[in-house]
Write a protein that holds these residues in place. Structure first.
Motif, PDB file in Angstrom:
ATOM      1  N   ARG A 181       0.840  -1.200   0.000  1.00 25.88           N
ATOM      2  CA  ARG A 181       0.000   0.000   0.000  1.00 25.88           C
ATOM      3  C   ARG A 181       0.879   1.256   0.000  1.00 25.88           C
ATOM      4  O   ARG A 181       0.569   2.245  -0.677  1.00 25.88           O
ATOM      5  N   ALA A 182       1.953   1.213   0.759  1.00 24.24           N
ATOM      6  CA  ALA A 182       2.841   2.376   0.818  1.00 24.24           C
ATOM      7  C   ALA A 182       3.539   2.604  -0.524  1.00 24.24           C
ATOM      8  O   ALA A 182       3.728   3.752  -0.946  1.00 24.24           O
ATOM      9  N   VAL A 183       3.942   1.536  -1.206  1.00 21.94           N
ATOM     10  CA  VAL A 183       4.561   1.699  -2.524  1.00 21.94           C
ATOM     11  C   VAL A 183       3.556   2.307  -3.498  1.00 21.94           C
ATOM     12  O   VAL A 183       3.894   3.219  -4.270  1.00 21.94           O
ATOM     13  N   ASP A 184       2.318   1.817  -3.458  1.00 23.26           N
ATOM     14  CA  ASP A 184       1.272   2.434  -4.288  1.00 23.26           C
ATOM     15  C   ASP A 184       1.165   3.929  -4.009  1.00 23.26           C
ATOM     16  O   ASP A 184       1.067   4.756  -4.925  1.00 23.26           O
TER      17      ASP A 184
ATOM     18  N   VAL B  18      11.075  11.008   4.254  1.00 24.58           N
ATOM     19  CA  VAL B  18       9.858  10.243   3.994  1.00 24.58           C
ATOM     20  C   VAL B  18       9.430   9.598   5.306  1.00 24.58           C
ATOM     21  O   VAL B  18      10.254   8.987   6.001  1.00 24.58           O
ATOM     22  N   VAL B  19       8.154   9.736   5.647  1.00 25.32           N
ATOM     23  CA  VAL B  19       7.596   9.058   6.812  1.00 25.32           C
ATOM     24  C   VAL B  19       6.456   8.171   6.337  1.00 25.32           C
ATOM     25  O   VAL B  19       5.528   8.640   5.674  1.00 25.32           O
ATOM     26  N   VAL B  20       6.553   6.905   6.665  1.00 20.10           N
ATOM     27  CA  VAL B  20       5.517   5.934   6.296  1.00 20.10           C
ATOM     28  C   VAL B  20       4.882   5.429   7.583  1.00 20.10           C
ATOM     29  O   VAL B  20       5.581   4.944   8.479  1.00 20.10           O
TER      30      VAL B  20
ATOM     31  N   ILE C   8      -0.137   5.386   5.281  1.00 18.40           N
ATOM     32  CA  ILE C   8       0.052   6.805   4.970  1.00 18.40           C
ATOM     33  C   ILE C   8       1.514   7.068   4.602  1.00 18.40           C
ATOM     34  O   ILE C   8       2.429   6.645   5.325  1.00 18.40           O
ATOM     35  N   VAL C   9       1.709   7.747   3.494  1.00 15.94           N
ATOM     36  CA  VAL C   9       3.046   8.143   3.044  1.00 15.94           C
ATOM     37  C   VAL C   9       3.114   9.665   3.034  1.00 15.94           C
ATOM     38  O   VAL C   9       2.252  10.330   2.439  1.00 15.94           O
TER      39      VAL C   9
ATOM     40  N   VAL D  69      13.629  19.153   0.068  1.00 17.16           N
ATOM     41  CA  VAL D  69      14.687  19.961   0.678  1.00 17.16           C
ATOM     42  C   VAL D  69      14.279  21.425   0.753  1.00 17.16           C
ATOM     43  O   VAL D  69      14.814  22.178   1.587  1.00 17.16           O
ATOM     44  N   ASP D  70      13.337  21.864  -0.114  1.00 16.98           N
ATOM     45  CA  ASP D  70      12.898  23.248  -0.077  1.00 16.98           C
ATOM     46  C   ASP D  70      11.565  23.426   0.619  1.00 16.98           C
ATOM     47  O   ASP D  70      10.869  24.427   0.433  1.00 16.98           O
ATOM     48  N   GLY D  71      11.189  22.436   1.452  1.00 15.57           N
ATOM     49  CA  GLY D  71      10.062  22.600   2.351  1.00 15.57           C
ATOM     50  C   GLY D  71       8.706  22.204   1.814  1.00 15.57           C
ATOM     51  O   GLY D  71       7.699  22.338   2.522  1.00 15.57           O
ATOM     52  N   LEU D  72       8.608  21.686   0.607  1.00 16.51           N
ATOM     53  CA  LEU D  72       7.320  21.223   0.099  1.00 16.51           C
ATOM     54  C   LEU D  72       6.929  19.918   0.789  1.00 16.51           C
ATOM     55  O   LEU D  72       7.788  19.118   1.185  1.00 16.51           O
ATOM     56  N   HIS D  73       5.630  19.700   0.919  1.00 15.15           N
ATOM     57  CA  HIS D  73       5.135  18.530   1.637  1.00 15.15           C
ATOM     58  C   HIS D  73       3.969  17.920   0.867  1.00 15.15           C
ATOM     59  O   HIS D  73       3.130  18.636   0.304  1.00 15.15           O
ATOM     60  N   ALA D  74       3.918  16.590   0.822  1.00 15.43           N
ATOM     61  CA  ALA D  74       2.801  15.880   0.187  1.00 15.43           C
ATOM     62  C   ALA D  74       2.463  14.665   1.031  1.00 15.43           C
ATOM     63  O   ALA D  74       3.337  14.063   1.683  1.00 15.43           O
ATOM     64  N   ARG D  75       1.186  14.312   1.005  1.00 12.78           N
ATOM     65  CA  ARG D  75       0.706  13.202   1.824  1.00 12.78           C
ATOM     66  C   ARG D  75      -0.276  12.370   1.007  1.00 12.78           C
ATOM     67  O   ARG D  75      -1.095  12.912   0.266  1.00 12.78           O
ATOM     68  N   ARG D  76      -0.191  11.053   1.141  1.00 11.89           N
ATOM     69  CA  ARG D  76      -1.134  10.160   0.470  1.00 11.89           C
ATOM     70  C   ARG D  76      -1.514   9.019   1.423  1.00 11.89           C
ATOM     71  O   ARG D  76      -0.639   8.346   1.969  1.00 11.89           O
ATOM     72  N   ALA D  77      -2.817   8.854   1.639  1.00 12.01           N
ATOM     73  CA  ALA D  77      -3.341   7.739   2.435  1.00 12.01           C
ATOM     74  C   ALA D  77      -3.945   6.713   1.475  1.00 12.01           C
ATOM     75  O   ALA D  77      -4.687   7.071   0.552  1.00 12.01           O
TER      76      ALA D  77
END
Length: 449
Positions: free
Chosen positions: A272-275, A294-296, A376-377, A382-390
């Protein structure tokens, strides 16, 4: 009726006409996918070492698809070990079900000339036996050292082979009890060559148990439910229910739960995390060097299963979330091409793994024990952008099945990985109609050899 006897009665009476229509696509997929991973893994080190050690004489069953023959128990042992060597085979019922059942069934079908309908019935008998025993246990085998593939696989394979050989209820029960004394498999051996050996040994045990029972070997009629029987012995906290009426034959778990075809040759706990990671990178196209962290977040059970934070080789890498995330970020995929020692040891791979953190989630999905409701991934650049996917459901499972083209792509890539020179398409089509085959020879005719 006691549990051992009730399972045996169901399996001995099961016929192809009893199978629900919804079960057949999963059976066909199980045969097809397992055949592919068998070819892909036939030159692996676990298969090579076991073959050299057994040095089996020629027999009645195909070995590694097209590399000679062996007697059915040894063929099942070797073929199942090869099919699980890459950890690319399907998952179901908290273990690797097809990789035990299909090699055992094909080996015995070679020996007794069984047709495709009998093979499909045998698969259903094994699947339903495994599922029946699993639901009775209130706790997760994984949390108490047990690998379900190794501990439930011998019983499922025994019921498949008993069905295939047409054993009556009494001898089928004996086969089940004989198999119960061959149950084994430890989580501690994940990430080593012994994990695929669990599958091979389970398939071998099932073939042998059915053959011994057919010749008259006796066993206790209550080896599963007895206070000193298998179910109590395996139970992590003694909370197994051996008294409830059996559901086998009344509720078809095969139709409901099916099989999860693996898109990636890594532990299913990482999928699921790879997806999720691939989806995030597909949307943003961030180069791996821009990713700072990266936090999984996954279930505590799955975190403990993915035990290698800094894997040293491909066997360990299959059980590493850090590796799975590195492969996804650097290669934009997680395939057999990345599962090499050279890739695992690359400097950029090892540097990226150090930037991956895995956090346990204690909330459990009530419908999927051992799993969090979502994996959740989260990615920071390095420039502070953030993305999240459940991610709720894994691609390749019953909820999000692979498309027909995707399954064939996996099949053909596995055949190529195993240096198979024949045409993949007719073999794929034959396996996807396995229940129509007059015998195993008609399947092998499509190999172009």
């Amino acid at each position: 009726m006691p549990l051992t006897q009730e399972i045996a009665a169901f399996c001995s009476a099961l016929r192809h006409g009893d199978l629900p229509a919804a079960a057949l696509p999963f059976i066909r997929t199980g045969f097809t996918d397992c055949f592919a991973t068998l070819v892909a893994g036939r030159h692996s080190e676990p298969a090579r070492i076991l073959h050299a050690t057994l040095d089996p004489p020629a027999g009645e069953s195909r070995l590694f698809v097209d590399q000679g023959t062996a007697r059915a128990p040894e063929a099942a042992w070797l073929n199942a070990t090869a099919a699980h060597a890459l950890d690319y085979d399907d998952a179901a019922q908290k273990g690797h079900l097809s990789v035990v059942l299909v090699p055992a069934i094909l080996a015995e079908a070679d020996a007794c000339g069984a047709d495709g309908k009998a093979m499909a019935s045998a698969y259903a008998a094994g699947y339903e036996t495994w599922a029946e025993l699993l639901w009775r246990e209130a706790d997760l085998y994984h949390n108490h050292s047990w690998h379900p593939t190794g501990v439930l696989g011998p019983l499922a394979a025994a019921m498949a082979c008993a069905s295939l050989r047409g054993l009556d209820a009494e001898r089928t029960a004996a086969a089940l009890s004989i198999a119960a004394s061959q149950s084994a498999g430890l989580i501690a051996n994940f990430g080593s060559m012994t994990k695929p050996y669990h599958a091979g040994r389970a398939a071998h045990a099932g073939v042998l148990a059915a053959r011994l029972a057919e010749r008259g070997m006796t066993a206790s009629p209550d080896a599963l439910e007895h206070p000193k029987g298998l179910m109590q012995g395996l139970s992590p906290r003694g909370r197994v229910d051996v008294a409830a009426p059996a559901r086998i034959g009344r509720e078809w778990r095969l139709s409901r739960d099916g099989v999860n075809v693996k898109k990636y040759p890594t532990c299913f706990a990482s999928h699921r995390a790879v997806d999720g990671m691939l989806a995030l990178l597909g949307e943003r196209d961030w180069p791996a060097e821009r990713i700072a962290r990266v936090v999984v977040s996954i279930s505590r059970r799955n975190k403990s299963t993915l035990r290698f934070e800094r894997p040293d080789d491909t066997m360990q890498a299959k059980f590493s979330m850090q590796f799975a995330m590195a492969a996804a970020a650097l290669a934009r995929r997680c395939s057999l091409l990345e599962l090499t020692d050279d890739f695992v040891r690359r400097d950029d791979v090892r540097a990226f793994m150090a930037r991956v953190q895995v956090e346990p989630l204690d909330e459990e999905d009530t419908a999927r024990p051992g799993e969090a409701p979502q994996d959740i991934v989260e990615v920071w650049t390095v420039d502070g952008l953030h993305a999240r996917r459940a991610v709720d459901y894994v691609r390749g499972g019953p909820e999000l099945p692979l498309l027909p083209g995707e399954l064939f792509d996996k099949f053909s890539s596995c055949l190529a990985a195993g240096s198979f020179a024949g045409d993949a398409r007719p073999l794929f089509d034959a396996l996807m109609a396995v229940d129509d085959a007059p015998d195993t020879r008609t399947l092998y005719e499509h190999m172009g050899r």
